[in-house]
Enzyme design. Structure first.
Site, PDB file in Angstrom:
ATOM      1  N   ASP A 367       6.447  -6.083  -4.265  1.00 15.96           N
ATOM      2  CA  ASP A 367       5.674  -4.918  -4.700  1.00 15.96           C
ATOM      3  C   ASP A 367       5.458  -4.855  -6.206  1.00 15.96           C
ATOM      4  OD1 ASP A 367       5.106  -3.893  -2.225  1.00 15.96           O
ATOM      5  OD2 ASP A 367       6.854  -2.589  -2.140  1.00 15.96           O
ATOM      6  N   TYR A 455       4.517   3.414   1.237  1.00 13.04           N
ATOM      7  CA  TYR A 455       5.887   3.720   0.811  1.00 13.04           C
ATOM      8  C   TYR A 455       5.919   4.346  -0.574  1.00 13.04           C
ATOM      9  CZ  TYR A 455       9.588   2.370   4.024  1.00 13.04           C
ATOM     10  OH  TYR A 455      10.484   2.355   5.050  1.00 13.04           O
TER      11      TYR A 455
END
Length: 721
Positions: A367, A455
């Protein structure tokens, strides 16, 4: 020009201006949820998003330039003026004159560490420079731009695998390209979804073979947003497109889930306006920590934080999210500021999903290196993300065209008191002593939150007056779910592996992991430190030696080289892990040090030769120690997107370099195994874990021994109005 024609022209110009102002006002007053939900899945939405984003960036840039934005510290991030200067220099750089590249990273080229350590307030700043990563014609360019001389002093081409962090333009291309593909449009309509009800996500594909080399690829999967803001819970299962970002074309379309229904929208919306049923619990009255005298911390020159016995530099970063530098604590005896950590930040995140099927095997995200923790951080919500009296810090970043923009309220700083105890002791009256001494614990928190697609990551750096630093990670947001024909577990064949949990009708929450690796350049009282393993072992007593049969002993070992500092935590073979300064000893002769206190200790179970694990070899151990090297900061490598894993922390550490009494870096990986459950639907309650950096023989005694207790007269009394 005739008067009538001139008047008509003026009228049309005025009318056009009024229309533009009206449209702009409408866009700027659209709810943020509408902006996010729209994504960029149609020409109209693309226009709407780009117009709103551009307007907001203009407003934020205008706001930022109204303040003093001259750098005051060697580590202060680039200002808007400096980014504009870098852009001007790059535009006249000969290789870029005919075709300007996309800018994927434009940040401060930090001065060499000795320059920063030797700098004192009031000294001239070291020369300012920018580190730039650009992409053009299939090549990643690494540049250094000297702001004082207005020269490009370094220009190299990345020869290894991988590509730079994705830009918003890359994501926009991936999301708009499918709509030019007739097969995609037919497939969507055949699934019973109108194009106007479609939201798509660009997904990093990892790396799975030579056929992917030489092309920047993104996977695209889509959802129905009809009837809900939470489109993540309505996947169009089995439909996956592969988009060549640079060629702007669909190179593959997989459609294997036509028999899987799209889950219903009912009960998926998480917004407060959508909650019509009463909350089945007793009401909780509002709670707020009030500070009538204001906060106790100071922010000097925008980035230097001073609180209690702590002082550190703080800056937002597009990749790491937030960087804490030059953390120093005041000695409780001498009052002298002492060094603890030169630099600390999130280095990388690894999020592998445990489903090997066609539409899921590639979901193994890095990420930070692919999307950017700072680039995905949205403004924090006052009173909910951060309490009253918080201080907010903006991020100043560069867009894909090199122009600066401001990410407002990206980081907050606040004091926390949650009724916790700093230390206490009470004597039982049976001994004839009336002693009850208690000290409250107040801490300072630095917080940022990144929304990486579905998320949300909440990252806290919490500083305590006893010298401890607690690094905390919270996980929230939405599950990444898989559509299924099953509505109840009684329909699932016993031999079928669903790769997750049926969390709602037609919805599977897929099992996955989260690994967050932190870069911690510890400088305990100076740069030259050593890493010590304190091994706890059982010792058996000799016959007749003691009524006891065994006890525990601590054996200290100074680690010589990197490989011996590759640590897998073991519950039944425990150790403590210290970073010490062997040249600085306490009055009684112990070396000054800090220890890492592990938490969030889940480990990766993937095969080490699995392609995603090769790229994420930094999760093979929970602790690593390497010699300081300014080029080794990103655990997944500087070019993580579609990398093969040949330039990661695991590779660096295998060089087995000396680390005794050297300038060393400690790396710690927190891990979460997530087997979803129904309580995670439709949005997850925050799951939190943390680890500590704790002083060990650093102070001569308890550094908060002389702290004062609370007394009634010192505390505010709040009255309802």
């Amino acid at each position: 020009m005739e008067v009538a024609s001139f008047q008509r022209l003026c009228y049309l110009l005025l009318l056009g201006l009024l229309i533009l102002v009206s449209i702009r006002s409408w866009f700027l007053h659209v709810e943020e949820a509408d902006f996010i939900d729209c994504s960029i899945y149609s020409p109209w939405c693309a226009f709407k998003n780009r117009f709103q984003a551009t307007s907001n960036l203009f407003l934020d840039t205008e706001r930022a330039t109204s303040r003093d934005h001259h750098p005051h510290h060697p580590l202060d991030p680039l200002t808007i003026q400096e980014i504009n200067k870098v852009l001007s220099i790059l535009q006249s750089h000969p290789p870029f004159i005919s075709s300007f590249p996309s800018i994927h990273s434009l940040v401060l080229e930090e001065p060499h560490k000795p320059q920063v350590l030797n700098w004192k307030e009031g000294d001239p700043l070291p020369p300012r420079a920018a580190s730039v990563i650009a992409f053009s014609q299939g090549h990643s360019h690494i540049l250094c731009v000297d702001l004082d001389t207005a020269q490009v002093t370094l220009h190299e081409i990345n020869e290894g695998s991988g590509y730079p962090i994705l830009t918003s333009d890359d994501l926009a291309v991936a999301l708009s390209t499918p709509f030019a593909d007739a097969e995609f449009n037919r497939t969507i309509l055949a699934r019973g979804v109108e194009l106007s009800d479609l939201t798509c996500m660009p997904l990093a594909p990892g790396w799975y073979g030579a056929e992917e080399d030489g092309r920047r690829l993104l996977k695209v999967q889509c959802f129905s947003n009809k009837g809900t803001a939470n489109y993540y819970m309505r996947p169009i299962e089995g439909l996956t497109l592969t988009v060549d970002v640079d060629q702007k074309k669909v190179v593959h379309l997989s459609n294997t889930g036509s028999d899987i229904p799209i889950p219903e929208a009912q009960n998926t919306d998480y917004r407060q306006v959508a909650q019509n049923d009463p909350l089945q619990m007793l009401p909780i009255n509002p709670i707020s920590m009030e500070q009538p005298k204001g906060p106790s911390f100071r922010v000097e020159n925008g980035h230097l934080i001073k609180w209690a016995n702590w002082e550190f530099h703080l800056k937002p970063d597009p990749r790491a999210g937030v960087v804490v530098s030059r953390a120093m604590v005041r000695d409780s005896e001498t009052g002298r500021m002492r060094s603890v950590m030169y630099k600390g930040m999130v280095s990388e995140l690894f999020v592998p999903y445990m489903d090997p099927t066609e539409g899921w095997y590639f979901k193994t995200y890095l990420d930070a290196g692919e999307y950017g923790m700072g680039l995905t951080a949205l403004p924090l919500d006052p009173l909910n993300d951060c309490p009253r009296y918080s201080y907010y810090m903006d991020g100043v970043f560069a867009a894909a065209d090199g122009s600066p923009y401001v990410r407002p309220n990206m980081v907050c700083v606040f004091e926390r008191y949650a009724g916790e105890i700093g230390w206490r002791h009470a004597e039982s009256p049976i001994w004839g002593k009336k002693i009850r001494e208690v000290r409250p614990k107040v801490t300072l928190v630095v917080r940022m939150a990144a929304s990486v697609g579905n998320y949300d990551y909440i990252i806290d750096w919490e500083f305590q007056t006893d010298g401890l630093i607690r690094i905390k990670v919270g996980l929230s947001g939405m599950l990444m779910v898989k559509g299924t024909p099953y509505k109840n577990m009684n329909q699932v064949p016993k031999e079928e592996d669903m790769y997750g949990t049926l969390v709602s009708e037609n919805v599977i929450g897929v099992i996955h992991d989260h690994f967050i690796t932190f870069y911690l350049d510890m400088d305990i009282d100076d740069s030259d430190n050593s890493f010590v393993k304190v091994h706890l072992t059982k010792v058996d007593t000799s016959p007749g030696e003691s009524p006891r049969k065994s006890y525990m002993s601590a054996k200290r070992q100074v680690v010589k080289t990197e490989k011996d500092a590759q640590i897998k935590l073991k519950l039944y073979d425990p150790s403590e892990f210290h970073v010490i300064n062997p040249s600085r000893r306490s009055i009684v002769g112990n070396p000054s040090g800090y220890k890492v206190v592990p938490g969030g200790t889940a480990a990766s179970l993937l095969d080490h030769n699995d392609p995603p694990q090769l790229r994420s070899a930094f999760t093979n151990n929970q602790i690593w120690v390497t010699p300081y090297n300014r080029s080794e900061e990103w655990a997944g490598g500087p070019f993580a997107f579609q990398s093969k894993g040949e330039n990661t922390l695991g590779v660096w550490s295998d060089r087995d370099r000396p680390i005794e009494n050297k300038d060393i870096v400690l790396w710690y990986t927190m891990g979460f195994h997530h087997v979803p459950c129904q309580e995670d639907f439709p949005i997850m309650p925050t799951v939190i874990s943390s680890f500590d950096l704790k002083p060990v023989n650093f102070f001569e005694r308890n550094p908060i021994l002389r702290a004062s207790p609370n007394v009634e007269k010192d505390l505010p009394i709040c009255h309802l109005e």
